[in-house]
Design a protein around this motif. Structure first.
Motif, PDB file in Angstrom:
ATOM      1  N   GLY A   1       0.822  -1.212   0.000  1.00 25.66           N
ATOM      2  CA  GLY A   1       0.000   0.000   0.000  1.00 25.66           C
ATOM      3  C   GLY A   1       0.852   1.256   0.000  1.00 25.66           C
ATOM      4  O   GLY A   1       0.614   2.184  -0.787  1.00 25.66           O
ATOM      5  N   ILE A   2       1.867   1.285   0.866  1.00 26.35           N
ATOM      6  CA  ILE A   2       2.709   2.490   0.969  1.00 26.35           C
ATOM      7  C   ILE A   2       3.519   2.701  -0.313  1.00 26.35           C
ATOM      8  O   ILE A   2       3.535   3.793  -0.873  1.00 26.35           O
ATOM      9  N   THR A   3       4.187   1.645  -0.788  1.00 21.49           N
ATOM     10  CA  THR A   3       5.035   1.802  -1.980  1.00 21.49           C
ATOM     11  C   THR A   3       4.183   2.168  -3.202  1.00 21.49           C
ATOM     12  O   THR A   3       4.530   3.074  -3.956  1.00 21.49           O
ATOM     13  N   THR A   4       3.046   1.495  -3.362  1.00 17.22           N
ATOM     14  CA  THR A   4       2.191   1.790  -4.515  1.00 17.22           C
ATOM     15  C   THR A   4       1.661   3.222  -4.424  1.00 17.22           C
ATOM     16  O   THR A   4       1.674   3.964  -5.414  1.00 17.22           O
ATOM     17  N   GLY A   5       1.249   3.621  -3.231  1.00 17.78           N
ATOM     18  CA  GLY A   5       0.743   4.981  -3.042  1.00 17.78           C
ATOM     19  C   GLY A   5       1.796   6.027  -3.372  1.00 17.78           C
ATOM     20  O   GLY A   5       1.525   7.006  -4.084  1.00 17.78           O
ATOM     21  N   LEU A   6       3.016   5.792  -2.876  1.00 15.07           N
ATOM     22  CA  LEU A   6       4.093   6.760  -3.139  1.00 15.07           C
ATOM     23  C   LEU A   6       4.417   6.828  -4.631  1.00 15.07           C
ATOM     24  O   LEU A   6       4.633   7.906  -5.183  1.00 15.07           O
ATOM     25  N   TYR A   7       4.449   5.654  -5.289  1.00 16.17           N
ATOM     26  CA  TYR A   7       4.764   5.657  -6.723  1.00 16.17           C
ATOM     27  C   TYR A   7       3.649   6.322  -7.537  1.00 16.17           C
ATOM     28  O   TYR A   7       3.911   6.954  -8.551  1.00 16.17           O
ATOM     29  N   PHE A   8       2.416   6.189  -7.077  1.00 17.21           N
ATOM     30  CA  PHE A   8       1.318   6.885  -7.770  1.00 17.21           C
ATOM     31  C   PHE A   8       1.492   8.402  -7.644  1.00 17.21           C
ATOM     32  O   PHE A   8       1.146   9.155  -8.554  1.00 17.21           O
ATOM     33  N   LEU A   9       2.046   8.842  -6.514  1.00 17.77           N
ATOM     34  CA  LEU A   9       2.263  10.273  -6.308  1.00 17.77           C
ATOM     35  C   LEU A   9       3.473  10.790  -7.090  1.00 17.77           C
ATOM     36  O   LEU A   9       3.472  11.909  -7.584  1.00 17.77           O
ATOM     37  N   LEU A  10       4.516   9.961  -7.180  1.00 18.12           N
ATOM     38  CA  LEU A  10       5.809  10.460  -7.664  1.00 18.12           C
ATOM     39  C   LEU A  10       6.165  10.030  -9.082  1.00 18.12           C
ATOM     40  O   LEU A  10       6.929  10.708  -9.760  1.00 18.12           O
ATOM     41  N   ASP A  11       5.668   8.899  -9.519  1.00 19.07           N
ATOM     42  CA  ASP A  11       6.128   8.309 -10.773  1.00 19.07           C
ATOM     43  C   ASP A  11       5.073   8.484 -11.866  1.00 19.07           C
ATOM     44  O   ASP A  11       3.911   8.141 -11.654  1.00 19.07           O
ATOM     45  N   PRO A  12       5.461   9.007 -13.034  1.00 16.76           N
ATOM     46  CA  PRO A  12       4.473   9.110 -14.109  1.00 16.76           C
ATOM     47  C   PRO A  12       3.993   7.748 -14.601  1.00 16.76           C
ATOM     48  O   PRO A  12       2.936   7.644 -15.204  1.00 16.76           O
ATOM     49  N   GLN A  13       4.797   6.708 -14.358  1.00 18.98           N
ATOM     50  CA  GLN A  13       4.385   5.349 -14.740  1.00 18.98           C
ATOM     51  C   GLN A  13       4.288   4.483 -13.481  1.00 18.98           C
ATOM     52  O   GLN A  13       5.174   3.682 -13.192  1.00 18.98           O
ATOM     53  N   PRO A  14       3.223   4.657 -12.709  1.00 20.32           N
ATOM     54  CA  PRO A  14       3.130   3.899 -11.454  1.00 20.32           C
ATOM     55  C   PRO A  14       2.964   2.408 -11.718  1.00 20.32           C
ATOM     56  O   PRO A  14       2.549   2.010 -12.801  1.00 20.32           O
ATOM     57  N   PRO A  15       3.322   1.562 -10.720  1.00 27.35           N
ATOM     58  CA  PRO A  15       3.231   0.116 -10.941  1.00 27.35           C
ATOM     59  C   PRO A  15       1.791  -0.368 -11.079  1.00 27.35           C
ATOM     60  O   PRO A  15       0.875   0.217 -10.499  1.00 27.35           O
ATOM     61  N   ILE A  16       1.659  -1.424 -11.877  1.00 22.40           N
ATOM     62  CA  ILE A  16       0.339  -2.059 -11.982  1.00 22.40           C
ATOM     63  C   ILE A  16       0.320  -3.174 -10.929  1.00 22.40           C
ATOM     64  O   ILE A  16       1.101  -4.114 -11.007  1.00 22.40           O
ATOM     65  N   VAL A  17      -0.542  -3.005  -9.932  1.00 22.59           N
ATOM     66  CA  VAL A  17      -0.546  -3.975  -8.820  1.00 22.59           C
ATOM     67  C   VAL A  17      -1.669  -4.981  -9.032  1.00 22.59           C
ATOM     68  O   VAL A  17      -2.844  -4.614  -9.054  1.00 22.59           O
ATOM     69  N   GLY A  18      -1.268  -6.232  -9.240  1.00 18.21           N
ATOM     70  CA  GLY A  18      -2.264  -7.300  -9.413  1.00 18.21           C
ATOM     71  C   GLY A  18      -2.735  -7.781  -8.044  1.00 18.21           C
ATOM     72  O   GLY A  18      -1.915  -8.054  -7.177  1.00 18.21           O
ATOM     73  N   ARG A  19      -4.063  -7.869  -7.881  1.00 14.77           N
ATOM     74  CA  ARG A  19      -4.611  -8.267  -6.580  1.00 14.77           C
ATOM     75  C   ARG A  19      -4.131  -9.662  -6.167  1.00 14.77           C
ATOM     76  O   ARG A  19      -3.752  -9.902  -5.039  1.00 14.77           O
ATOM     77  N   TYR A  20      -4.133 -10.580  -7.164  1.00 15.56           N
ATOM     78  CA  TYR A  20      -3.770 -11.951  -6.849  1.00 15.56           C
ATOM     79  C   TYR A  20      -2.282 -12.070  -6.519  1.00 15.56           C
ATOM     80  O   TYR A  20      -1.876 -12.855  -5.672  1.00 15.56           O
ATOM     81  N   ALA A  21      -1.469 -11.259  -7.232  1.00 15.88           N
ATOM     82  CA  ALA A  21      -0.022 -11.282  -6.966  1.00 15.88           C
ATOM     83  C   ALA A  21       0.262 -10.791  -5.547  1.00 15.88           C
ATOM     84  O   ALA A  21       1.088 -11.368  -4.830  1.00 15.88           O
ATOM     85  N   VAL A  22      -0.450  -9.729  -5.129  1.00 11.11           N
ATOM     86  CA  VAL A  22      -0.267  -9.186  -3.775  1.00 11.11           C
ATOM     87  C   VAL A  22      -0.719 -10.211  -2.733  1.00 11.11           C
ATOM     88  O   VAL A  22      -0.046 -10.437  -1.729  1.00 11.11           O
ATOM     89  N   LEU A  23      -1.847 -10.837  -3.022  1.00  9.96           N
ATOM     90  CA  LEU A  23      -2.390 -11.850  -2.107  1.00  9.96           C
ATOM     91  C   LEU A  23      -1.413 -13.027  -1.973  1.00  9.96           C
ATOM     92  O   LEU A  23      -1.133 -13.495  -0.858  1.00  9.96           O
ATOM     93  N   ALA A  24      -0.881 -13.441  -3.135  1.00 11.76           N
ATOM     94  CA  ALA A  24       0.063 -14.575  -3.129  1.00 11.76           C
ATOM     95  C   ALA A  24       1.319 -14.210  -2.348  1.00 11.76           C
ATOM     96  O   ALA A  24       1.828 -15.007  -1.558  1.00 11.76           O
ATOM     97  N   GLU A  25       1.811 -12.981  -2.566  1.00 10.35           N
ATOM     98  CA  GLU A  25       3.027 -12.552  -1.866  1.00 10.35           C
ATOM     99  C   GLU A  25       2.766 -12.451  -0.357  1.00 10.35           C
ATOM    100  O   GLU A  25       3.597 -12.851   0.454  1.00 10.35           O
TER     101      GLU A  25
END
Lengths: 169, 281
Positions: free
Chosen positions: A111-135
């Motif tokens: 949540g924190i890393t994705t949120g920060l990248y959405f604020l700072l990076d013009p190309q924020p990461p695409i976060v897959g729900r299943y990938a996050v759940l698996a991790e």
């Protein structure tokens, strides 16, 4: 001794993460051994250790990973601190509460890393729900196993000592 | 127990100080326009050396472990014959490993011979420390002529580009990294587009002309117009095309390179185009 344990745990986690993790887990998901180590240290050694371990592990991962240095550091510092607060406030000695803490720690970090990248990076990461759940699941399982192993070792050593003393007598 | 609130307060202050430090660090990088931050280069350079040492140690440990397991398996039989068998087995394993490695090197050398541009072979000594970024660390750096934005290829196709060279190592951004892009051409219809990394196992193809002839199974190669990748290198195969009302909505591409299995690569030593060098500055 505490500092040595902290540095060694983080170093081992990073070494395993950068050398073996890519062979163990294939695909887009993965495990974050550094996060497991930070959460473990926060729970066992308290918030200060959580902050230091989170900072060290996060900055090292940022530098090796290629993103903005500090994003992972901040995320892991928050996770380490909160794990320390949880560990010093509640009794987290059963498997299920530990599992929940590691699971939540992964979600919080993402949540924190994705949120920060959405604020700072013009190309924020695409976060897959299943990938996050698996991790999160993988990290939680590893965390629980880490606790079982670290708590089991002293008992095994004591039993061995007892056996060898018995033989001497 | 009496010190508990005090300890918590102290760690709270410490947490605030460290968090502010991180935010300052992040802000400094976001505001800068001078390319790769010095801090990142220095820390990466130091950590790359650790990765190099660790990679070597892991290789030695793995070799030692394999040898031990093989020896202990044959200890139950006749000692002399068993030793002989064990030795032969170990030799066979080594020979097989050597043969495999030689075959891999041969394909790499074949590729090198076919290329018209100068290249440098490099071994992979580490991977990304986080799942957010898809990078690899190679054992060649500026001492070997490696520079930022040089293309990295393998016999299976294009691998990525150099994003951070240090003296003795370099970080390679893989094609599947979410910030990566490569200009491509469809081999069958010669339509040109750009393949972007998604941060997962697939690429997505964009900027194709609306009239472009594209079908599942089409092969994509580098077009060379991005000024980084030499033309003609395999990038991948069109895996899935999603259409909405007859119009192509998205195209997913399966990369030709299996990034998890890479052990050695070639760095194309040709300088990137001036426009690319200017952009990376």
């Amino acid at each position: 001794m505490k500092a040595l344990r902290l540095v060694l745990t983080i170093a081992v986690a990073l070494v395993l993460q950068t050398t073996l993790a890519r062979f163990l887990v294939r695909g887009s998901g993965g495990v974050d051994l550094a996060l497991v180590a930070v959460t473990y240290l926060g729970l066992t050694l308290g918030p200060t250790a959580g902050i230091f371990s989170g900072t060290i592990a996060g900055l090292a991962q940022d530098s090796l990973g290629g993103g903005i240095v500090g994003v992972g550091g901040l995320a892991k510092t928050v996770v380490g601190f909160l794990a320390g607060i949880v560990g010093s406030t509640f009794i987290v000695s059963q498997t299920l509460p530990r599992f929940v803490v590691f699971f939540g720690a992964t979600l919080l970090q993402v949540g924190i890393t994705t949120g920060l990248y959405f604020l700072l990076d013009p190309q924020p990461p695409i976060v897959g729900r299943y990938a996050v759940l698996a991790e999160s699941l993988a990290n939680a399982l590893l965390g629980v196993v880490l606790f079982q192993v670290s708590e089991g070792i002293p008992g095994i050593l004591d039993r061995r000592r007892g056996v060898s003393r018995g033989r001497v007598r | 127990m009496t010190n508990f609130p005090g300890i918590r307060q102290r760690s709270g202050y410490l947490f605030l100080a460290v968090a502010v430090g991180h935010i300052v660090l992040i802000s400094a990088q976001v505001n800068t326009r001078s390319g790769v931050p010095v801090l990142q280069t220095v820390v990466f350079g130091a950590l790359a050396e650790v990765q190099r040492a660790t990679s070597g140690a892991v290789r030695v440990a793995r070799g030692g472990w394999d040898g031990y397991v093989h020896l202990s398996r044959v200890q139950a039989d006749n000692e002399r014959l068993q030793q002989e068998v064990a030795d032969l087995r170990v030799q066979l394993q080594l020979a097989r490993a050597e043969a495999g490695r030689t075959a891999e090197m041969r394909t790499l050398l074949d590729l090198r011979g076919r290329l018209t541009v100068p290249t440098r072979a490099a071994e992979i000594i580490g991977s990304s420390a986080t799942t957010d970024f898809k990078t690899l660390t190679i054992d060649r750096g500026t001492d070997d002529g490696v520079r930022t934005d040089m293309a990295v290829v393998s016999p299976a196709g294009a691998v990525g580009r150099i994003v951070m060279p240090t003296r003795r190592a370099a970080k390679v951004q893989l094609l599947i990294d979410r910030s990566a892009a490569v200009a491509v051409v469809l081999e069958r219809s010669r339509a040109q587009g750009v393949a972007f990394g998604n941060g997962d196992a697939a690429l997505r193809l964009e900027y194709l002309p609306s009239s472009a002839d594209v079908a599942e199974g089409d092969t994509l190669t580098t077009s060379g117009i991005d000024g980084i990748y030499p033309p003609g290198f395999l990038v991948g195969r069109v895996d899935r095309i999603e259409r909405a009302g007859g119009v192509v909505k998205s195209i997913s591409v399966a990369p030709s390179v299996t990034f998890a299995n890479l052990e050695a690569v070639l760095v194309v030593l040709a300088q990137p185009s001036p426009a690319v060098q200017e952009a990376s500055r």
